[in-house]
Design a protein around this motif. Structure first.
Motif, mmCIF file in Angstrom:
data_model
loop_
_atom_site.group_PDB
_atom_site.id
_atom_site.type_symbol
_atom_site.label_atom_id
_atom_site.label_comp_id
_atom_site.label_asym_id
_atom_site.label_seq_id
_atom_site.Cartn_x
_atom_site.Cartn_y
_atom_site.Cartn_z
ATOM 1 N N SER A 170 0.816 -1.213 0.000
ATOM 2 C CA SER A 170 0.000 0.000 0.000
ATOM 3 C C SER A 170 0.851 1.266 0.000
ATOM 4 O O SER A 170 0.321 2.373 0.049
ATOM 5 N N LEU B 235 -9.931 3.262 1.773
ATOM 6 C CA LEU B 235 -9.893 1.833 1.463
ATOM 7 C C LEU B 235 -8.671 1.171 2.105
ATOM 8 O O LEU B 235 -8.768 0.072 2.661
ATOM 9 N N SER C 256 -9.230 0.870 5.831
ATOM 10 C CA SER C 256 -10.186 -0.219 6.109
ATOM 11 C C SER C 256 -9.486 -1.570 6.027
ATOM 12 O O SER C 256 -9.696 -2.449 6.874
ATOM 13 N N GLY C 257 -8.656 -1.729 5.004
ATOM 14 C CA GLY C 257 -7.920 -2.981 4.861
ATOM 15 C C GLY C 257 -6.962 -3.213 6.011
ATOM 16 O O GLY C 257 -6.866 -4.331 6.545
ATOM 17 N N LEU D 239 -8.855 -4.271 9.106
ATOM 18 C CA LEU D 239 -9.306 -5.662 9.016
ATOM 19 C C LEU D 239 -8.144 -6.623 9.245
ATOM 20 O O LEU D 239 -8.274 -7.616 9.972
ATOM 21 N N GLY E 223 -10.140 -10.448 2.803
ATOM 22 C CA GLY E 223 -10.933 -9.221 2.775
ATOM 23 C C GLY E 223 -10.067 -7.978 2.946
ATOM 24 O O GLY E 223 -10.209 -6.995 2.215
ATOM 25 N N GLY E 224 -9.145 -8.017 3.922
ATOM 26 C CA GLY E 224 -8.247 -6.887 4.136
ATOM 27 C C GLY E 224 -7.363 -6.627 2.927
ATOM 28 O O GLY E 224 -7.154 -5.468 2.529
ATOM 29 N N PHE F 161 -9.384 -4.915 0.159
ATOM 30 C CA PHE F 161 -9.579 -3.483 0.430
ATOM 31 C C PHE F 161 -8.332 -2.694 0.014
ATOM 32 O O PHE F 161 -8.426 -1.634 -0.619
ATOM 33 N N ILE F 162 -7.151 -3.218 0.391
ATOM 34 C CA ILE F 162 -5.899 -2.521 0.072
ATOM 35 C C ILE F 162 -5.660 -2.502 -1.431
ATOM 36 O O ILE F 162 -5.282 -1.467 -2.002
ATOM 37 N N ALA G 125 -7.917 -2.645 -3.726
ATOM 38 C CA ALA G 125 -8.895 -1.716 -4.297
ATOM 39 C C ALA G 125 -8.426 -0.269 -4.137
ATOM 40 O O ALA G 125 -8.567 0.549 -5.054
ATOM 41 N N GLY G 126 -7.853 0.044 -2.967
ATOM 42 C CA GLY G 126 -7.336 1.393 -2.753
ATOM 43 C C GLY G 126 -6.220 1.733 -3.722
ATOM 44 O O GLY G 126 -6.177 2.835 -4.287
#
Length: 330
Positions: A103, A130, A133-134, A137, A288-289, A292-293, A295-296
């Protein structure tokens, strides 16, 4: 078209070589993390020393402040960075470490935007949310599955070290890029890469005797010893030095929109390879985490590509600062 495909293939090869850094700490056990770091970068530093000896005439032309700066960012961006990565991977998970370090484009973008605004701050809100959030999580993985325990607290410390690695790498990239842009004459890329290598290698050579002395005795049995030596040679010479050379050569012919996604494959490869080394599959919370990463990062890259096209940046303008301005590798 054929040339672009060859460059993309070469860039993916470089990313794959760099990615081996993430599963390595688990793979070399019972060797200590410090032994892996110092062994790897001692060899990397020797490669840099060889180049500096061959290019000593060019080195003498560089101001001392630039030489010291090159050594400094090599120490921070490589040695300190991989110390954080190694301990994070063994205290927590190489998979989670690779995802968090992946990230770093967001933190680089935020830091770089203060110095040189490349996009609207509003465009960074969604990627940052995002990513956060990741990270949240991923931080909750062991607490969700095991509840408060020593293992859960170790995992949380591992995540904090991964965040430290992400921030350290971001600092290295931004500071390096800023310095290169402010200098009227850029140093020779090979000489600069060698200085960076020596910055990491110098600290490693000093600490190598201590790392050997504090390594568990079983490490020096034939197979564990062969394993740690092989990994240090591979990471220090093949991964760091040759991986960098492959990337720099390939990056010159890669279209701007492809550079970011190609660099992102390093941590994707690292996350995937960490799972066999840890002999497990990812939990749904980890997946899931990670999503999110990812997607960011994807949202950020979409905005960055759009802004690059609107500015009409030339090919290679968006290359990773440590790979285009300066050869480097994680």
């Amino acid at each position: 078209m054929g040339s672009t495909q060859r460059n993309v293939t070469a860039a993916l090869t470089a990313a794959l070589l760099w990615a081996f850094a993430f599963p390595a700490p688990a793979a070399v056990k019972p060797a200590s993390e410090l032994l892996l770091v110092t062994g790897r970068y001692s060899l990397f530093g020797l490669c840099g020393l060889y180049v500096l000896c061959r290019g000593r005439r060019q080195l003498r032309l560089m101001p001392m402040r630039r030489i010291l700066f090159g050594l400094y960012i090599g120490f921070v961006g490589y040695f300190v960075f991989y110390i954080c990565v190694s301990y994070s991977a063994t205290m927590g998970s190489g998979f989670i470490t690779a995802v968090i370090v992946g990230s770093s484009p967001i933190t680089i973008a935020v830091a770089g935007n203060f110095a040189e605004k490349r996009m609207s701050w509003s465009e960074l809100v969604a990627p940052v949310l995002l990513i956060l959030s990741g990270l949240t999580l991923l931080s909750a993985v062991d607490f969700i599955h095991e509840g408060p325990s020593d293992r859960a607290h170790d995992s949380l410390l591992g995540i904090l070290l991964a965040i430290m690695a992400m921030l350290t790498w971001s600092y290295f990239v931004v500071r390096n890029a800023q310095s290169q842009r402010t200098w009227e004459t850029k140093p020779d890329p090979k000489i600069w890469a060698a200085l960076v290598a020596m910055g990491a290698g110098g600290a490693s050579m000093v600490l190598l005797p201590f790392a050997i002395a504090t390594t568990p005795e079983e490490t020096f049995s034939p197979y564990p010893l062969f394993k740690i030596i092989a990994w240090c040679v591979f990471l220090g010479v093949i991964g760091s030095w040759w991986g960098t050379y492959i990337w720099v050569k390939a990056a010159q012919g890669i279209p701007v929109p492809l550079v970011g996604p190609l660099l992102a494959t390093e941590t994707i490869f690292g996350a995937i390879m960490s799972l066999p080394a840890e002999r497990r599959t990812p939990t749904w919370t980890e997946v899931g985490g990670a999503l999110f990463i990812l997607a960011g990062i994807a949202v950020y890259m979409a905005f960055d590509v759009k802004n690059s096209r609107s500015r009409g940046d030339g090919a290679g303008a968006e290359q990773k600062p440590d790979a285009s301005d300066v050869p480097a590798a994680t």
